[in-house]
Scaffold this motif. Sequence first.
Motif, PDB file in Angstrom:
ATOM      1  N   PRO A  76      -3.269  -8.628 -16.112  1.00 17.46           N
ATOM      2  CA  PRO A  76      -4.193  -7.790 -16.880  1.00 17.46           C
ATOM      3  C   PRO A  76      -5.593  -7.866 -16.270  1.00 17.46           C
TER       4      PRO A  76
ATOM      5  N   ALA B   9       1.529 -13.055 -23.115  1.00 17.95           N
ATOM      6  CA  ALA B   9       0.206 -12.473 -23.347  1.00 17.95           C
ATOM      7  C   ALA B   9      -0.598 -13.333 -24.317  1.00 17.95           C
TER       8      ALA B   9
ATOM      9  N   HIS C 236      -5.340  -7.801 -24.390  1.00 19.66           N
ATOM     10  CA  HIS C 236      -4.189  -7.551 -23.515  1.00 19.66           C
ATOM     11  C   HIS C 236      -2.920  -8.038 -24.212  1.00 19.66           C
TER      12      HIS C 236
ATOM     13  N   CYS D  65       1.960  -8.301 -20.970  1.00 24.70           N
ATOM     14  CA  CYS D  65       1.735  -8.712 -19.580  1.00 24.70           C
ATOM     15  C   CYS D  65       2.271  -7.693 -18.586  1.00 24.70           C
TER      16      CYS D  65
END
Length: 448
Positions: free
Chosen positions: A50, A145, A322, A325
Motif C-alpha cells: 500500500p 492489513a 489501507h 493488502c
Amino acid sequence: MNTADLGLPVDVPSTALFTDHYELTMLQAALKAGTADRRSVFECFTRRLPEGRRYGVVAGTGRVLDAVENFRFDADVLGFLRERNVVNEETLEWLAAYRFSGDVWGYPEGEVYFPGSPIMRVEGSFAECVLLETVILSILNHDSAIAAAASRMASAAGDRPLIEMGARRTHELAAVAASRAAYVGGFATTSDLAAGFRYGIPTVGTSAHAFTLLHDNERDAFQAQVDSLGRNTTLLVDTYDVTEAVRTAVEVAGPELGAVRIDSGDLLLVAHRVRQQLDELGAVNTKIVVTSDLDEYAIASLAAAPVDAYGVGTQLVTGSGHPTCSMVYKLVARAESADPKAPLVPVAKKSSGGKTSIGGRKWAARRVDGDGVAEAEVVGTGPVPAELADRQLLVELVKGGEVVAREPLDVVRDRHAVARGNLPLSAAQLSRGEAVLPTEYVHLRSGS
C-alpha cells in the motif's frame, strides 16, 4: 472442529461457501476437460505494498489453516448449490467427497513481507487448490492489513502499550479477526470479549461516558466505579470539565487511582496539564490513557507527551487507510498431464496493465548484512544459493492435507517483534517511501 473457533456463527457448518461462484464453475469445466487432476502450484503474493508502507505483515495464517481444515461440502451446502444450479450433479458428487489433501507452505505468521514475496504456496491438484483461493485471500488480505497498521502504531508507541478497541467500528466477525491481527502486530490488549474468548487475548475495559451521565453527578459515578472495581480502576475524566474531574477522581480514589482516560480535546496539551495536576495532587503513579480516533501519526505526535497507553479503534480496524493488502492467488506452475510423475511447467499471466505474474514454484530468503540487519528479499526458482540456504522463509504448514504448524498466538506476536526489529531503522519512518527492502529475483521466468 467448532466453527466458533473461526469467528463464525455456530450454525455455519463449514467454510466451503466462503468462495466465489466461478471457483466451482472452473472446477466443473476442468473435471469435464480431464484437467482437474493436474498437479498445480498456486502462490499468494502482492505486487506492491500500500502507498507509503515500508513493509507488510503476514497475519491470518492460523485462521487460514482452520478454514482449510474446515472446508467441507456437507448436505446443506450441497443442497444450496443444487437448488441454485451452480454446478452439475457430477461436480456435486465430487464436492461431497472433497478434503484438501495437498501441501501448503508459507511465511510464518508474524513475519514481514515485501512486493513479490510468495507469502503462501498451495500445492495439489488444480481442483482442490483452486477452490481455496477466495477464503485464503479473504483472510490474508484483511488480517495482514490490520496487522501492518498495528505494527506501525506499535512502532510509533515504543514501549507504551496499545489497546485495541475497534469492535464497534466494523463488522462483528471482522472485529474478532481484527483484534487477533492487532495482537500479532504488537497491541497488548483488546476490548472485544469474543477475541479474548476465542484467541486468549487479554481483555480490558472500565466505563464509557454513559456511565457518568447515568449518575446525578460525576462524583457519584466515580464513587460507584471505585466501589465496584477498586482504586486501581481507570476513570474517564472528559465528560464535563477535565480539571474538575481529575480533582474529583483523586479525592474519590485517593493517590492509588490506577489511571485516568482522556477521550477528546488537544491530547498533547491536555495530557501535560493532567500529568501536572495528578502529580500536584500526589497521584504520581496514576497513569494517563488517551483515546479518540488515534492512528500511527497521532501516536507519534504524542511521543513527548506524558501518556502511558493508547486506545485505538477506527483507524486500526480499517487498516489506517489501507483495509486490504491487494494480495492475489495465482497459478504459477502445473503439470503437463494428470500423471503424478508429469513434470511441472511454469505458467504466468502475460497481460499488460501491471497485472503480469512470474511463473515457477518459488522459494524466498532474506539476505542480511554483517550486523544481521535485513538488506534484501530474494525470490527465486531452482536451487537455493548456498549462502541463503539457512535464510529461507517458507515453512511447511500443511502436509498431505494435515495441518502441521499450529502455534500459540504469543509465539506469532513475538516473531513479529523480532522480524520488525531486524529491519533497517528506516522501516519505522512514517513518511511516505518505498519498501524498506528491495526484492531481488533470481532464475525466474517473467510472464510479461
